[in-house]
Design an enzyme around this catalytic site. Structure first.
Site, PDB file in Angstrom:
ATOM      1  N   ASP A 211       1.241  -6.691  13.625  1.00 25.58           N
ATOM      2  CA  ASP A 211       1.027  -7.105  15.023  1.00 25.58           C
ATOM      3  C   ASP A 211       0.586  -8.561  15.143  1.00 25.58           C
ATOM      4  O   ASP A 211       0.682  -9.145  16.226  1.00 25.58           O
ATOM      5  CB  ASP A 211      -0.021  -6.205  15.686  1.00 25.58           C
ATOM      6  CG  ASP A 211       0.481  -4.787  15.900  1.00 25.58           C
ATOM      7  OD1 ASP A 211       1.698  -4.571  15.775  1.00 25.58           O
ATOM      8  OD2 ASP A 211      -0.343  -3.902  16.181  1.00 25.58           O
TER       9      ASP A 211
ATOM     10  N   ARG B 145       8.191  -2.231   9.839  1.00 29.20           N
ATOM     11  CA  ARG B 145       7.023  -2.484   8.990  1.00 29.20           C
ATOM     12  C   ARG B 145       7.223  -2.016   7.545  1.00 29.20           C
ATOM     13  O   ARG B 145       6.336  -2.159   6.721  1.00 29.20           O
ATOM     14  CB  ARG B 145       5.763  -1.877   9.608  1.00 29.20           C
ATOM     15  CG  ARG B 145       5.800  -0.391   9.787  1.00 29.20           C
ATOM     16  CD  ARG B 145       4.574   0.090  10.531  1.00 29.20           C
ATOM     17  NE  ARG B 145       4.431   1.521  10.408  1.00 29.20           N
ATOM     18  CZ  ARG B 145       3.618   2.258  11.127  1.00 29.20           C
ATOM     19  NH1 ARG B 145       2.851   1.698  12.033  1.00 29.20           N
ATOM     20  NH2 ARG B 145       3.529   3.548  10.953  1.00 29.20           N
TER      21      ARG B 145
END
Ligand code: F6P
Length: 405
Positions: A142, A295
């Site tokens: 993030d 991810r």
């Protein structure tokens, strides 16, 4: 002297590289006898579930493989430590585990929630007169941790996302009919990853034609207006949207479930916008949720990211050996071109439970694009390719020990 390492929060492609960094530095440090790993983050320390890492990571090849393996080799958790006054028992259990295994240093690799653990645990240990040092190593796709220029894991996620969006642009533009493709990208409150798709402009791409972040003001009506305007200019419109874009109707398509920190499990905004385009515009429309691939797609990780993740892990152990505690390691950018960073540290309390949002000045006045000023920030972070070890045409991963599967 023994050290304990744990990984926490959402996985990334670089979190194992930080583990390798701490581990390697541990091997090089004469006064360190054993390097232990805690299973499932702080939960392993609470429940005394820890492993001697030297029995698992045995060779240089193991270390190389682990560096290129996504996710968390030691497992992870989203565990919030209670306040000591409320529940001293959990702290006492952790201290017991530390004492049993003669742990002098605990390195916690994680995001803003994990830094909450670093703060609480280091304060508790000081309050009971313990000399055990606790240091945090940042990580999150993030990129929303304050103080540090960026977070390990973000560069690899951004490289995957941009490369995938570019492939989607090629695929979506083959037909003569008008179309809209909405791509949903992770990021709860901070839109760094979605915003990073602007790097495609450096390679001459016009798309994504619209980029929506949690930080931009967003309404379904304006989204449809913006989309129609782009359709007047382009046959195949490609739109990047953060999973956390603010939507009043979100409750209609999200489960409402929350983790231990009260964060909602987000997913579905792309599908919602796909239906909206079908209803209000009625053209060919598709949504793509990049989901966990963004991810864990280490086959296209950023070498800069993986190298930095290892380096910051090494520095964390050095900081603990120098006597620091309650700190998080961080990057300070010295220059964009040539790219240079230094590794420093900050009080973990400046990061715990805080979020660094995407800068408002890099969002277009129309709230639907990212300005060119953001490109030099992102580009260095996605540079370089790791020479991935392959077998039978597939990347080889470090396999977690049997007792942990
Ligand atoms: O750790 C960050 C993150 O990847 C967010 O971007 C995402 O919203 C969240 O984790 C998802 O977490 P989980 O895998 O626990 O559902």
């Amino acid at each position: 002297m023994n050290i304990l390492i744990a990984q926490s929060g959402g996985p990334t492609c670089a979190i194992n590289a930080s583990l390798v960094g701490v581990f390697k530095q541990g091997l090089l440090t004469e006064e360190i006898d054993a390097v232990f790993g805690s299973i499932n983050g702080i939960e392993g320390a609470v429940n005394d579930e820890i492993l001697n890492l030297k029995s698992i990571i045995k060779t240089n090849e193991d270390m190389e493989l682990l560096r290129q393996t996504p996710s968390t080799m030691l497992g992870s958790c989203r565990c919030k430590l209670p306040d000591y006054e409320e529940n001293p028992e959990m702290y006492e259990k952790i201290l017991k585990t530390f004492t049993t295994h003669r742990i002098n240093i605990f390195i916690y690799i994680g995001g803003n929630d994990s830094m909450d653990t670093v703060v609480k645990l280091s304060s508790y240990l000081k309050s009971v007169g313990s000399d055990i040092k606790i240091i945090g190593v940042p990580k999150t796709i993030d990129n929303d941790l304050p103080v540090t220029d960026h977070t390990p894991g973000f560069g690899s996620a951004a490289k995957y996302v941009a490369a995938t969006v570019q492939e989607i642009i090629r695929d979506s533009s083959v037909y003569s009919i008008p179309s809209v493709t909405v791509i949903e990208i992770m990021g709860r409150h901070a839109g760094w990853l979605t915003a990073s798709t602007c790097v495609l402009r450096a390679n001459g791409e016009e798309a994504p034609h619209l980029i929506y972040l949690p930080e931009s003001s967003f309404t379904p009506e304006q989204f449809i207006e913006d989309t129609k305007k782009e359709m007047a200019k382009h046959k195949a419109v490609v739109i990047a949207v953060s999973e956390g874009v603010s939507l009043q109707d979100a409750a209609d398509f999200q489960s409402g479930a929350v983790d231990n920190f009260g964060h909602k499990y987000l997913s579905g905004v792309g599908k919602y916008l796909e239906r909206l385009v079908a209803d209000k515009i009625g053209c060919k429309v598709r949504s793509v949720e990049l989901n966990v691939m963004q991810r864990c797609s280490s086959h296209i990780c950023s070498k800069t990211d993986i190298d930095e993740a290892e380096r910051i892990g090494r520095h964390a152990l050095k900081a603990a050996l120098d006597g620091f505690t309650g700190k998080m390691m961080c990057f300070r950018r010295v220059s964009d071109t040539p790219y240079a960073v230094t590794i420093e540290m900050t009080d973990a309390c400046r990061v715990a439970n805080q979020e660094k949002l995407f800068p408002k000045e890099w969002i277009s006045p129309e709230q639907n694009q990212v300005t060119d000023a953001a490109i030099p920030y992102f580009l260095p972070l996605i540079q370089g390719e790791v020479n991935i070890m392959m077998k039978n045409g597939l990347p080889v991963h470090f396999q977690r020990p049997l007792q942990m599967r």
